[in-house]
Design a protein around this motif. Structure first.
Motif, PDB file in Angstrom:
ATOM      1  N   SER A  47       0.830  -1.208   0.000  1.00 19.83           N
ATOM      2  CA  SER A  47       0.000   0.000   0.000  1.00 19.83           C
ATOM      3  C   SER A  47       0.866   1.260   0.000  1.00 19.83           C
ATOM      4  O   SER A  47       0.465   2.300  -0.519  1.00 19.83           O
ATOM      5  CB  SER A  47      -0.928   0.003   1.211  1.00 19.83           C
ATOM      6  N   LYS A  48       2.062   1.155   0.550  1.00 22.78           N
ATOM      7  CA  LYS A  48       2.952   2.307   0.590  1.00 22.78           C
ATOM      8  C   LYS A  48       3.510   2.644  -0.795  1.00 22.78           C
ATOM      9  O   LYS A  48       3.954   3.765  -1.027  1.00 22.78           O
ATOM     10  CB  LYS A  48       4.111   2.031   1.555  1.00 22.78           C
ATOM     11  N   SER A  49       3.507   1.668  -1.700  1.00 16.66           N
ATOM     12  CA  SER A  49       4.085   1.915  -3.025  1.00 16.66           C
ATOM     13  C   SER A  49       3.066   2.463  -4.008  1.00 16.66           C
ATOM     14  O   SER A  49       3.410   2.797  -5.128  1.00 16.66           O
ATOM     15  CB  SER A  49       4.678   0.611  -3.581  1.00 16.66           C
ATOM     16  N   PHE A  50       1.794   2.553  -3.619  1.00 13.46           N
ATOM     17  CA  PHE A  50       0.757   3.017  -4.528  1.00 13.46           C
ATOM     18  C   PHE A  50       0.209   4.376  -4.132  1.00 13.46           C
ATOM     19  O   PHE A  50      -0.911   4.721  -4.471  1.00 13.46           O
ATOM     20  CB  PHE A  50      -0.376   1.996  -4.599  1.00 13.46           C
ATOM     21  N   ASN A  51       1.002   5.137  -3.411  1.00 11.56           N
ATOM     22  CA  ASN A  51       0.563   6.456  -2.970  1.00 11.56           C
ATOM     23  C   ASN A  51       0.903   7.494  -4.033  1.00 11.56           C
ATOM     24  O   ASN A  51       1.685   8.415  -3.819  1.00 11.56           O
ATOM     25  CB  ASN A  51       1.221   6.814  -1.632  1.00 11.56           C
ATOM     26  N   CYS A  52       0.307   7.332  -5.235  1.00  4.73           N
ATOM     27  CA  CYS A  52       0.598   8.255  -6.322  1.00  4.73           C
ATOM     28  C   CYS A  52      -0.630   9.110  -6.593  1.00  4.73           C
ATOM     29  O   CYS A  52      -1.744   8.799  -6.178  1.00  4.73           O
ATOM     30  CB  CYS A  52       1.028   7.509  -7.581  1.00  4.73           C
ATOM     31  N   SER A  53      -0.427  10.199  -7.320  1.00  2.00           N
ATOM     32  CA  SER A  53      -1.490  11.182  -7.480  1.00  2.00           C
ATOM     33  C   SER A  53      -2.521  10.779  -8.527  1.00  2.00           C
ATOM     34  O   SER A  53      -3.675  11.207  -8.461  1.00  2.00           O
ATOM     35  CB  SER A  53      -0.884  12.537  -7.849  1.00  2.00           C
ATOM     36  N   ASN A  54      -2.126   9.970  -9.515  1.00  2.00           N
ATOM     37  CA  ASN A  54      -3.044   9.604 -10.601  1.00  2.00           C
ATOM     38  C   ASN A  54      -3.021   8.097 -10.844  1.00  2.00           C
ATOM     39  O   ASN A  54      -2.550   7.626 -11.889  1.00  2.00           O
ATOM     40  CB  ASN A  54      -2.656  10.344 -11.888  1.00  2.00           C
ATOM     41  N   PRO A  55      -3.525   7.320  -9.907  1.00  2.00           N
ATOM     42  CA  PRO A  55      -3.514   5.863 -10.092  1.00  2.00           C
ATOM     43  C   PRO A  55      -4.552   5.410 -11.109  1.00  2.00           C
ATOM     44  O   PRO A  55      -5.505   6.129 -11.420  1.00  2.00           O
ATOM     45  CB  PRO A  55      -3.860   5.340  -8.689  1.00  2.00           C
ATOM     46  N   ILE A  56      -4.351   4.218 -11.628  1.00  2.00           N
ATOM     47  CA  ILE A  56      -5.391   3.523 -12.381  1.00  2.00           C
ATOM     48  C   ILE A  56      -5.819   2.331 -11.529  1.00  2.00           C
ATOM     49  O   ILE A  56      -5.091   1.907 -10.624  1.00  2.00           O
ATOM     50  CB  ILE A  56      -4.904   3.064 -13.776  1.00  2.00           C
ATOM     51  N   PHE A  57      -6.991   1.779 -11.814  1.00  2.00           N
ATOM     52  CA  PHE A  57      -7.546   0.784 -10.910  1.00  2.00           C
ATOM     53  C   PHE A  57      -7.908  -0.500 -11.655  1.00  2.00           C
ATOM     54  O   PHE A  57      -8.338  -0.473 -12.813  1.00  2.00           O
ATOM     55  CB  PHE A  57      -8.778   1.346 -10.213  1.00  2.00           C
ATOM     56  N   ALA A  58      -7.715  -1.613 -10.965  1.00  2.00           N
ATOM     57  CA  ALA A  58      -8.050  -2.915 -11.528  1.00  2.00           C
ATOM     58  C   ALA A  58      -9.558  -3.036 -11.717  1.00  2.00           C
ATOM     59  O   ALA A  58     -10.350  -2.353 -11.071  1.00  2.00           O
ATOM     60  CB  ALA A  58      -7.546  -4.031 -10.615  1.00  2.00           C
ATOM     61  N   ALA A  59      -9.940  -3.930 -12.618  1.00  2.00           N
ATOM     62  CA  ALA A  59     -11.352  -4.153 -12.918  1.00  2.00           C
ATOM     63  C   ALA A  59     -12.092  -4.722 -11.710  1.00  2.00           C
ATOM     64  O   ALA A  59     -11.486  -5.178 -10.736  1.00  2.00           O
ATOM     65  CB  ALA A  59     -11.476  -5.097 -14.105  1.00  2.00           C
ATOM     66  N   LYS A  60     -13.431  -4.699 -11.799  1.00  2.00           N
ATOM     67  CA  LYS A  60     -14.264  -5.181 -10.693  1.00  2.00           C
ATOM     68  C   LYS A  60     -14.339  -6.701 -10.659  1.00  2.00           C
ATOM     69  O   LYS A  60     -14.289  -7.304  -9.584  1.00  2.00           O
ATOM     70  CB  LYS A  60     -15.680  -4.604 -10.822  1.00  2.00           C
ATOM     71  N   ASP A  61     -14.493  -7.306 -11.820  1.00  2.00           N
ATOM     72  CA  ASP A  61     -14.636  -8.761 -11.898  1.00  2.00           C
ATOM     73  C   ASP A  61     -14.214  -9.216 -13.289  1.00  2.00           C
ATOM     74  O   ASP A  61     -13.764  -8.411 -14.114  1.00  2.00           O
ATOM     75  CB  ASP A  61     -16.079  -9.194 -11.591  1.00  2.00           C
ATOM     76  N   ASP A  62     -14.344 -10.501 -13.578  1.00  2.00           N
ATOM     77  CA  ASP A  62     -13.870 -11.045 -14.853  1.00  2.00           C
ATOM     78  C   ASP A  62     -14.572 -10.402 -16.047  1.00  2.00           C
ATOM     79  O   ASP A  62     -13.930 -10.082 -17.057  1.00  2.00           O
ATOM     80  CB  ASP A  62     -14.086 -12.559 -14.891  1.00  2.00           C
ATOM     81  N   LEU A  63     -15.878 -10.223 -15.942  1.00  2.00           N
ATOM     82  CA  LEU A  63     -16.627  -9.633 -17.052  1.00  2.00           C
ATOM     83  C   LEU A  63     -16.219  -8.188 -17.277  1.00  2.00           C
ATOM     84  O   LEU A  63     -16.056  -7.738 -18.420  1.00  2.00           O
ATOM     85  CB  LEU A  63     -18.131  -9.723 -16.780  1.00  2.00           C
ATOM     86  N   ASP A  64     -16.027  -7.457 -16.195  1.00  3.41           N
ATOM     87  CA  ASP A  64     -15.602  -6.060 -16.293  1.00  3.41           C
ATOM     88  C   ASP A  64     -14.211  -5.970 -16.918  1.00  3.41           C
ATOM     89  O   ASP A  64     -13.959  -5.097 -17.758  1.00  3.41           O
ATOM     90  CB  ASP A  64     -15.614  -5.434 -14.897  1.00  3.41           C
ATOM     91  N   LEU A  65     -13.331  -6.879 -16.532  1.00  5.03           N
ATOM     92  CA  LEU A  65     -11.975  -6.893 -17.100  1.00  5.03           C
ATOM     93  C   LEU A  65     -12.031  -7.164 -18.596  1.00  5.03           C
ATOM     94  O   LEU A  65     -11.367  -6.472 -19.387  1.00  5.03           O
ATOM     95  CB  LEU A  65     -11.124  -7.953 -16.403  1.00  5.03           C
ATOM     96  N   ARG A  66     -12.815  -8.155 -18.997  1.00  7.55           N
ATOM     97  CA  ARG A  66     -12.923  -8.471 -20.418  1.00  7.55           C
ATOM     98  C   ARG A  66     -13.492  -7.294 -21.203  1.00  7.55           C
ATOM     99  O   ARG A  66     -12.913  -6.868 -22.214  1.00  7.55           O
ATOM    100  CB  ARG A  66     -13.816  -9.695 -20.613  1.00  7.55           C
ATOM    101  N   ASN A  67     -14.608  -6.772 -20.745  1.00  8.31           N
ATOM    102  CA  ASN A  67     -15.293  -5.732 -21.515  1.00  8.31           C
ATOM    103  C   ASN A  67     -14.480  -4.443 -21.601  1.00  8.31           C
ATOM    104  O   ASN A  67     -14.409  -3.808 -22.657  1.00  8.31           O
ATOM    105  CB  ASN A  67     -16.669  -5.453 -20.911  1.00  8.31           C
ATOM    106  N   LYS A  68     -13.854  -4.054 -20.496  1.00  9.46           N
ATOM    107  CA  LYS A  68     -13.065  -2.821 -20.515  1.00  9.46           C
ATOM    108  C   LYS A  68     -11.797  -2.979 -21.342  1.00  9.46           C
ATOM    109  O   LYS A  68     -11.360  -2.034 -22.016  1.00  9.46           O
ATOM    110  CB  LYS A  68     -12.734  -2.385 -19.087  1.00  9.46           C
ATOM    111  N   THR A  69     -11.203  -4.174 -21.312  1.00  8.48           N
ATOM    112  CA  THR A  69      -9.998  -4.394 -22.113  1.00  8.48           C
ATOM    113  C   THR A  69     -10.332  -4.387 -23.599  1.00  8.48           C
ATOM    114  O   THR A  69      -9.655  -3.734 -24.403  1.00  8.48           O
ATOM    115  CB  THR A  69      -9.324  -5.727 -21.735  1.00  8.48           C
ATOM    116  N   LEU A  70     -11.380  -5.093 -23.983  1.00  2.95           N
ATOM    117  CA  LEU A  70     -11.781  -5.110 -25.390  1.00  2.95           C
ATOM    118  C   LEU A  70     -12.188  -3.721 -25.859  1.00  2.95           C
ATOM    119  O   LEU A  70     -11.920  -3.339 -27.001  1.00  2.95           O
ATOM    120  CB  LEU A  70     -12.919  -6.106 -25.603  1.00  2.95           C
ATOM    121  N   SER A  71     -12.835  -2.956 -24.984  1.00  2.00           N
ATOM    122  CA  SER A  71     -13.197  -1.583 -25.318  1.00  2.00           C
ATOM    123  C   SER A  71     -11.953  -0.733 -25.550  1.00  2.00           C
ATOM    124  O   SER A  71     -11.915   0.094 -26.471  1.00  2.00           O
ATOM    125  CB  SER A  71     -14.053  -0.980 -24.199  1.00  2.00           C
ATOM    126  N   ALA A  72     -10.917  -0.944 -24.715  1.00  2.00           N
ATOM    127  CA  ALA A  72      -9.669  -0.186 -24.883  1.00  2.00           C
ATOM    128  C   ALA A  72      -8.982  -0.551 -26.195  1.00  2.00           C
ATOM    129  O   ALA A  72      -8.419   0.319 -26.876  1.00  2.00           O
ATOM    130  CB  ALA A  72      -8.741  -0.445 -23.698  1.00  2.00           C
TER     131      ALA A  72
END
Length: 335
Positions: free
Chosen positions: A67-92
């Motif tokens: 947790s100490k290594s992720f104290n950055c000002s503009n993080p990105i966040f992992a998907a919510k679940d498998d379906l969210d990961l698939r759909n957001k990745t394909l969308s990207a």
């Protein structure tokens, strides 16, 4: 500013943004993953770009606390679940006009992703070098079924093994026989890998590009690319590429999750050494779909790359490496 003028500006900006996205030339991503979100907690942050935050520093007597290594000002966040990961990745992939993506993960997940996007973008990759490899017979079956286009990611370094270990010889021989590329991990593992749960076998010393020498000498027709360009051992990588013309690299993960100054220094070193035609784009998107855009941004913003070099990295080099036909290249460009 009146509300009407503000509205006009907003509409103009949106039109410009979407037109720019649609006009982007095609990209090939040589390093993508179709994983399950069972591996990490939903919403886990990561720090992309030039935020210079990667490795946790801690007292050796303390428990590892990421947790100490992720104290950055503009993080990105992992998907919510498998379906969210698939759909957001394909969308990207669609948003950034990525026409082909070497995608490795469990065969059933990769197949699901391929069906979801229509079967044109996903180049299915199958790993070896994990604790339990698939048999040669099973790999041949997957290849015959169109479920194996690239043999990789090769996780030998995560086992603490050398690439020339005799147990892996049949896999390199199979790739040469089937005339399919091999993508092998050589470089940094996760931050603080020596203490990272589940990565106890990883060895930094097994990341040397020189360890590929005997494999390349034995399999002279093998198309092989080193993921992460053997970072940080760039001098060794340059020596190997100079010696072995069938050896390429990708720049995945380092282009978005490592300190930008370090990545640019390594990339410029390979460019200055004359290897701009053998460097391929990759994102190494695992759980953070926004990593794809961040990886692209790092090349777009590289001050030492000209337009031709960027196009080579984004598309041309991978098209040559994958031996795409003129028809396939024309289709990728919308012709």
């Amino acid at each position: 500013m009146t509300s009407k003028k503000y509205l006009i500006i907003c509409v103009f900006w949106l039109i410009t943004f979407y037109a720019g996205a649609q006009n982007r030339l095609p990209i090939i991503d040589m390093h993508l993953h179709a994983f399950s979100m069972d591996e990490i907690p939903s919403g886990t942050p990561a720090c992309p770009g030039d935020q210079n935050i990667l490795v946790p520093t801690f007292d050796p007597g303390e428990e590892l606390d990421f947790s100490k290594s992720f104290n950055c000002s503009n993080p990105i966040f992992a998907a919510k679940d498998d379906l969210d990961l698939r759909n957001k990745t394909l969308s990207a992939l669609k948003k950034h006009n990525i026409r082909r993506a070497m995608t490795e993960g469990p065969v059933e997940i990769v197949t699901d992703w391929s069906k979801a996007e229509g079967g044109e973008v996903i180049l299915p990759g199958v790993a070896f070098g994990k604790r339990q490899e698939k048999s040669i017979e099973e790999l041949k079956r997957l290849h015959a079924n169109g479920q194996l286009a690239v043999l990789g990611e090769v996780y030998i370094q995560y086992r603490g093994h050398r690439p020339d270990n005799p147990r892996y010889e049949p896999y390199f021989a199979l790739a040469e026989e089937l005339d399919i590329p091999v993508g092998i991990h050589l470089g940094e593992g996760p931050p603080a890998a020596a203490r990272f749960p589940g990565y106890e076998e990883y060895r930094a010393s097994m990341g040397s590009p020189f360890l590929l020498e005997d494999v390349l000498r034995k399999h002279t027709k093998l198309r092989i690319y080193v993921m992460h360009y053997g970072s940080p051992l760039v001098d060794e990588m340059i020596s190997m590429m100079f010696t072995h013309p069938n050896l390429y690299v990708d720049i995945s993960c380092n282009n978005w999750s490592f300190p930008r100054a370090q990545f640019y220094d390594a990339l410029k070193q390979m460019i200055d050494a004359g290897f701009e035609k053998r460097i391929m784009f990759g994102s190494d998107q695992m759980y953070w779909p926004d990593a794809i855009g961040e990886a692209i941004k790092s090349i777009d913003e590289a001050p030492f790359l000209n337009d031709e070099q960027k196009r080579d990295i984004f598309y041309n080099n991978a098209a040559r490496f994958l031996r795409l036909s003129e028809e396939e290249i024309a289709k990728d460009h919308g012709h």
